[in-house]
Design a protein around this motif. Structure first.
Motif, PDB file in Angstrom:
ATOM      1  N   TRP A 157     -20.145   6.820  14.689  1.00  0.00           N
ATOM      2  CA  TRP A 157     -20.010   8.252  14.449  1.00  0.00           C
ATOM      3  C   TRP A 157     -18.931   8.502  13.391  1.00  0.00           C
ATOM      4  O   TRP A 157     -17.881   7.868  13.394  1.00  0.00           O
ATOM      5  CB  TRP A 157     -19.607   8.965  15.743  1.00  0.00           C
ATOM      6  N   LEU A 158     -19.209   9.438  12.478  1.00  0.00           N
ATOM      7  CA  LEU A 158     -18.228   9.884  11.496  1.00  0.00           C
ATOM      8  C   LEU A 158     -18.162  11.409  11.549  1.00  0.00           C
ATOM      9  O   LEU A 158     -19.173  12.089  11.319  1.00  0.00           O
ATOM     10  CB  LEU A 158     -18.621   9.441  10.084  1.00  0.00           C
ATOM     11  N   THR A 159     -16.989  11.949  11.885  1.00  0.00           N
ATOM     12  CA  THR A 159     -16.806  13.397  11.887  1.00  0.00           C
ATOM     13  C   THR A 159     -16.704  13.890  10.447  1.00  0.00           C
ATOM     14  O   THR A 159     -15.918  13.360   9.657  1.00  0.00           O
ATOM     15  CB  THR A 159     -15.537  13.785  12.660  1.00  0.00           C
ATOM     16  N   LEU A 160     -17.501  14.900  10.109  1.00  0.00           N
ATOM     17  CA  LEU A 160     -17.483  15.468   8.770  1.00  0.00           C
ATOM     18  C   LEU A 160     -16.782  16.821   8.713  1.00  0.00           C
ATOM     19  O   LEU A 160     -16.223  17.198   7.686  1.00  0.00           O
ATOM     20  CB  LEU A 160     -18.920  15.627   8.246  1.00  0.00           C
ATOM     21  N   ARG A 161     -16.829  17.548   9.822  1.00  0.00           N
ATOM     22  CA  ARG A 161     -16.305  18.916   9.794  1.00  0.00           C
ATOM     23  C   ARG A 161     -15.843  19.325  11.181  1.00  0.00           C
ATOM     24  O   ARG A 161     -16.582  19.165  12.156  1.00  0.00           O
ATOM     25  CB  ARG A 161     -17.415  19.852   9.301  1.00  0.00           C
ATOM     26  N   ALA A 285     -17.499  10.458   0.988  1.00  0.00           N
ATOM     27  CA  ALA A 285     -17.076  10.977  -0.311  1.00  0.00           C
ATOM     28  C   ALA A 285     -17.124  12.502  -0.340  1.00  0.00           C
ATOM     29  O   ALA A 285     -16.254  13.151  -0.933  1.00  0.00           O
ATOM     30  CB  ALA A 285     -17.954  10.402  -1.417  1.00  0.00           C
ATOM     31  N   CYS A 286     -18.137  13.070   0.307  1.00  0.00           N
ATOM     32  CA  CYS A 286     -18.276  14.528   0.323  1.00  0.00           C
ATOM     33  C   CYS A 286     -17.286  15.189   1.273  1.00  0.00           C
ATOM     34  O   CYS A 286     -16.833  16.318   1.033  1.00  0.00           O
ATOM     35  CB  CYS A 286     -19.700  14.901   0.742  1.00  0.00           C
ATOM     36  N   TYR A 287     -16.938  14.487   2.366  1.00  0.00           N
ATOM     37  CA  TYR A 287     -16.047  15.043   3.393  1.00  0.00           C
ATOM     38  C   TYR A 287     -14.976  14.004   3.709  1.00  0.00           C
ATOM     39  O   TYR A 287     -15.030  13.348   4.754  1.00  0.00           O
ATOM     40  CB  TYR A 287     -16.857  15.419   4.631  1.00  0.00           C
ATOM     41  N   PRO A 288     -13.997  13.847   2.817  1.00  0.00           N
ATOM     42  CA  PRO A 288     -13.049  12.716   2.920  1.00  0.00           C
ATOM     43  C   PRO A 288     -12.097  12.771   4.085  1.00  0.00           C
ATOM     44  O   PRO A 288     -11.424  11.784   4.371  1.00  0.00           O
ATOM     45  CB  PRO A 288     -12.275  12.801   1.590  1.00  0.00           C
ATOM     46  N   THR A 289     -11.992  13.902   4.790  1.00  0.00           N
ATOM     47  CA  THR A 289     -11.068  13.955   5.929  1.00  0.00           C
ATOM     48  C   THR A 289     -11.732  13.495   7.229  1.00  0.00           C
ATOM     49  O   THR A 289     -11.118  13.555   8.294  1.00  0.00           O
ATOM     50  CB  THR A 289     -10.560  15.393   6.135  1.00  0.00           C
ATOM     51  N   GLY A 290     -12.983  13.031   7.159  1.00  0.00           N
ATOM     52  CA  GLY A 290     -13.704  12.635   8.360  1.00  0.00           C
ATOM     53  C   GLY A 290     -13.097  11.426   9.048  1.00  0.00           C
ATOM     54  O   GLY A 290     -12.351  10.632   8.449  1.00  0.00           O
TER      55      GLY A 290
END
Length: 295
Positions: A157-161, A285-290
């Motif tokens: 799992w990778l959190t995007l937002r 790359a689109c959501y680097p704080t994930g």
């Protein structure tokens, strides 16, 4: 036997329409009908029956359909396997309604620029359904709400937002403290069958808030539209834009409210793993704080 003809039959059976299947496959209806005739000639049986504009699989077609799906998937896997570590082939993705418009376009645009050999099948759905489809191997990855439980070791799992809970009300309503506003106005509830809706329910119960509920919906854009029309207030996650156009809403972040996490769940094995990894790189790359959570 041409795999394209089998794929055409599968899409026709799923759509129930020659015209719709032709649009999906980017061919003319006449070409699609010809493919079906050739396939039926090869197999010696009629696979579909037509009633006006509707097309249905015959008994023979229903018997063939699951095997046809397997052959089509196997052919796609072969292309991915032949590419070795080069991201290629078809990615089977799932996305919730808000992720489909708010997250997926940027991810696919980035991925297309990096790896044009990847193509896509995208299935919309609810988080709980898409979760099971990834775990069961029907999908390679899905943009969903983070499950409220530990994921199995076969997935990551990778959190995007992070999406805080917000109270939404029409701009024309008098400004009030959130507790008073929730008590004063009819409440439109986010469906408790959805993981995000369960966060809203937990917030209400945890803060001892009683609501004058008159409707429960699973579509966030519909909830926002009803609030805009002055039919009540609602608590929703602050999902990724775009929100429905033309809405006049006031958002208030709820103190001590939970956060809905939206991200990508993916299978860690499979023939398309190179393409999956490329997608995860594009997501990061689109959501680097994930934040990544392995299974």
């Amino acid at each position: 036997m041409d795999i394209r003809f089998l794929e055409s039959f599968v899409i026709v059976a799923e759509c129930g329409s020659i015209a719709e299947a032709a649009r999906r496959l980017n061919v003319t209806p006449a070409t699609l009908a010809q493919r079906l005739r050739v396939l039926e000639g090869d197999l010696g049986h009629s696979l579909v029956s037509r009633a006006g504009r509707t097309v249905r699989a015959t008994g023979a077609g229903l018997a063939v359909l699951p095997h046809a799906r397997q052959l089509v998937e196997a052919a796609r896997d072969l292309r991915a396997i032949a590419a070795s570590d080069v991201p290629a082939g078809q990615l089977r993705l799932g996305a919730t309604a808000t992720a489909l418009t708010g997250l997926l376009p940027q991810i696919v645009t980035t991925l297309n620029a990096r790896h044009p050999s990847i193509d896509y099948f995208v299935r919309p759905g609810a988080s709980v359904d898409l979760y099971h489809q990834v775990i069961g191997g029907e999908l390679d990855a899905a943009l969903i709400v983070q499950p409220p439980f530990a994921i199995p070791k076969s997935a990551s799992w990778l959190t995007l937002r992070d999406e805080p809970l917000v109270l939404i009300a029409p701009e024309g309503f008098a400004e009030e403290e959130p507790r008073a506003m929730i008590a004063r106005h009819p409440f439109i509830r986010y469906d408790r069958n959805q993981w995000g809706g369960q966060l809203v329910d937990a917030y209400l119960r945890g803060n001892g808030l009683r609501v004058r509920e008159w409707l429960e919906l699973d579509a966030l854009d519909a909830i926002a539209t009803l609030v805009h029309r002055g039919l009540g207030v609602a608590i929703v996650p602050d999902w990724a834009p775009p929100w429905p156009a033309g809405l006049a809403l006031r958002k208030t972040v709820l103190p001590g409210g939970a956060t809905r996490r939206t991200g990508v769940l993916w299978s860690r094995t499979g023939a398309r793993i190179a393409a999956v990894r490329a997608m995860i790189d594009a997501c990061a790359a689109c959501y680097p704080t994930g934040k990544t959570v392995p299974g």
